[in-house]
Design an enzyme around this catalytic site. Sequence first.
Site, mmCIF file in Angstrom:
data_model
loop_
_atom_site.group_PDB
_atom_site.id
_atom_site.type_symbol
_atom_site.label_atom_id
_atom_site.label_comp_id
_atom_site.label_asym_id
_atom_site.label_seq_id
_atom_site.Cartn_x
_atom_site.Cartn_y
_atom_site.Cartn_z
ATOM 1 N N LYS A 113 101.535 49.811 1.929
ATOM 2 C CA LYS A 113 99.943 49.634 1.814
ATOM 3 C C LYS A 113 99.681 48.211 1.927
ATOM 4 C CE LYS A 113 99.105 54.010 -0.613
ATOM 5 N NZ LYS A 113 100.365 54.550 -0.790
HETATM 6 C C1 PLP Z 1 100.560 55.688 -0.087
HETATM 7 C C2 PLP Z 1 102.140 55.852 0.084
HETATM 8 C C3 PLP Z 1 102.697 56.979 0.940
HETATM 9 C C4 PLP Z 1 101.692 58.036 1.388
HETATM 10 O O1 PLP Z 1 100.869 57.544 2.645
HETATM 11 P P1 PLP Z 1 99.614 58.311 3.250
HETATM 12 O O2 PLP Z 1 99.105 57.282 3.828
HETATM 13 O O3 PLP Z 1 99.035 58.495 1.944
HETATM 14 O O4 PLP Z 1 99.910 59.615 3.887
HETATM 15 C C5 PLP Z 1 104.023 57.116 1.198
HETATM 16 N N1 PLP Z 1 105.047 56.320 0.494
HETATM 17 C C6 PLP Z 1 104.555 55.143 -0.181
HETATM 18 C C7 PLP Z 1 105.411 54.338 -0.766
HETATM 19 C C8 PLP Z 1 103.232 54.850 -0.516
HETATM 20 O O5 PLP Z 1 102.616 53.973 -1.177
#
Ligand code: PLP
Length: 479
Positions: free
Chosen positions: A120
């Site tokens: 993120k």
């Molecule tokens: C947020 C997240 C996801 C999922 O991503 P999306 O964009 O919501 O599909 C997968 N793995 C981790 C570690 C995350 O923080």
Amino acid sequence: MKYLSTRAPASSTERKRFCEILLEGLAPDGGLYMPEQYPQVSDATLSRWRTVYHKQGYAELAFEVLSLYIDDIPAADLRALCAKTYTAEVFGTGEIVPLRHVEEGLWIEALSNGPTLAFKDMAMQLLGNLFEYELARRGAELNILGATSGDTGSAAEYAMRGKKGVRVFMTSPHGRMSPFQQAQMFSLQDANIYNIAIEGVFDDCQDIVKVVSNDLEFKRKYKIGTVNSINWARLLAQVVYYFAGYIQATESNSERVSFSVPSGNFGNVCAGHVARMMGLPIAKLVVATNENDVLDEFFRTGVYRVRGSADTFETSSPSMDISKASNFERFVFDLLGRDGSRIKSLFGDAVNSQGRFDLSADPRFAEAATRFGFVSGRSTHADRLQTIRATWEQHGFMIDPHTADALKVALENRAASKTMVVLETALPIKFSSTIVEALGREPQRPAGFEGIEALPKRVQVMSADANAVKALIARECGY
Ligand SMILES: *Cc1c(COP(=O)(O)O)cnc(C)c1O
């Protein structure tokens, strides 16, 4: 470039520019913003971008991609924002998203070497700089209110810390995050970051955010905003690493590459869809879910079924524990020929009243696989342990449980002679109890994270009371 809502009727001519939608969440009609069309990247441009990435680096590639979608920030400013965001200092390596070779035709793309060790950061770090830039330009302020059980909240705090014009009020369930996650968030000493530990569970935190956001007068007066995953700028920032992954995995543009993506809210893999629509030679987009398999069910059957809280499981890949996939509406908009009225009746009406819709009888459903390249799969806790173990034993490195979900489904969907890139979305250290369960040993700590649990903490504990949170915001803003 102009943007429209996924729920805009065909007759609507309302369009917005990038900076108008940057600080907004949903469109006023409840839809999500989408670009009016996808800019096409020619073979010659892709070749040029190869050189850009190898010679000038990720930040310059990001500028190239972003400038196709952002025409209301002067090019020199946008370039400077990208250069300030994607540095080796913040993301650990000069490549920013290096590929790790697993075996013939199989790679892992590292997206989790940013400040909070989860992917993120890739988007949120840019968002922080874009917000600061745009707020300064408008002479405005923004107070971000959020609820987190881990990754999103810490990525938001590390992106917004010390930024002018922005405060972050982040609620989290008291005592329920891992000690590592608590340490990451609560050790921030920046004056514009407020950690609020709520005596309750994650749903209580989300309810508080809802109550405060539904008080429109309070929301306006205190300039309350969010940074959730439906923000178009976040999605756009993620498009860049599909290009960077492709460029690293190939030598010529005649090669096609598949990506396997651990998915929850469909933000990450939707960025892959956007890259593919722009002409990046992506073969398959592999959607990997855990036991919360809303998306796998759709791609297998054509039925999109939102889960109630009793059917939403707490799993060992917790950042994918979702009851509905908030960005999914964007893909369905493209799948159904960009018919805003139909999207409104599916997501606005059917999902709200029946919690589901069914496209299995619609001839366009088959195109999700044939035309748009989507395939899917799911994994269980046992699968994650097995994949983490096999990777350690056969290749000698550790992967986190989310990346394990993606690797497991990637292996099921691998075509001989085709290259597959698995997106790594977090480092193992963030989920050490699962790693210990799988391997009987602790994951390695990246440099700079030794002993963070012992750092002084800046957090206030509050009862699950929206009025108390409102009072805190009012007091700290002082207007
Ligand atoms: C947020 C997240 C996801 C999922 O991503 P999306 O964009 O919501 O599909 C997968 N793995 C981790 C570690 C995350 O923080």
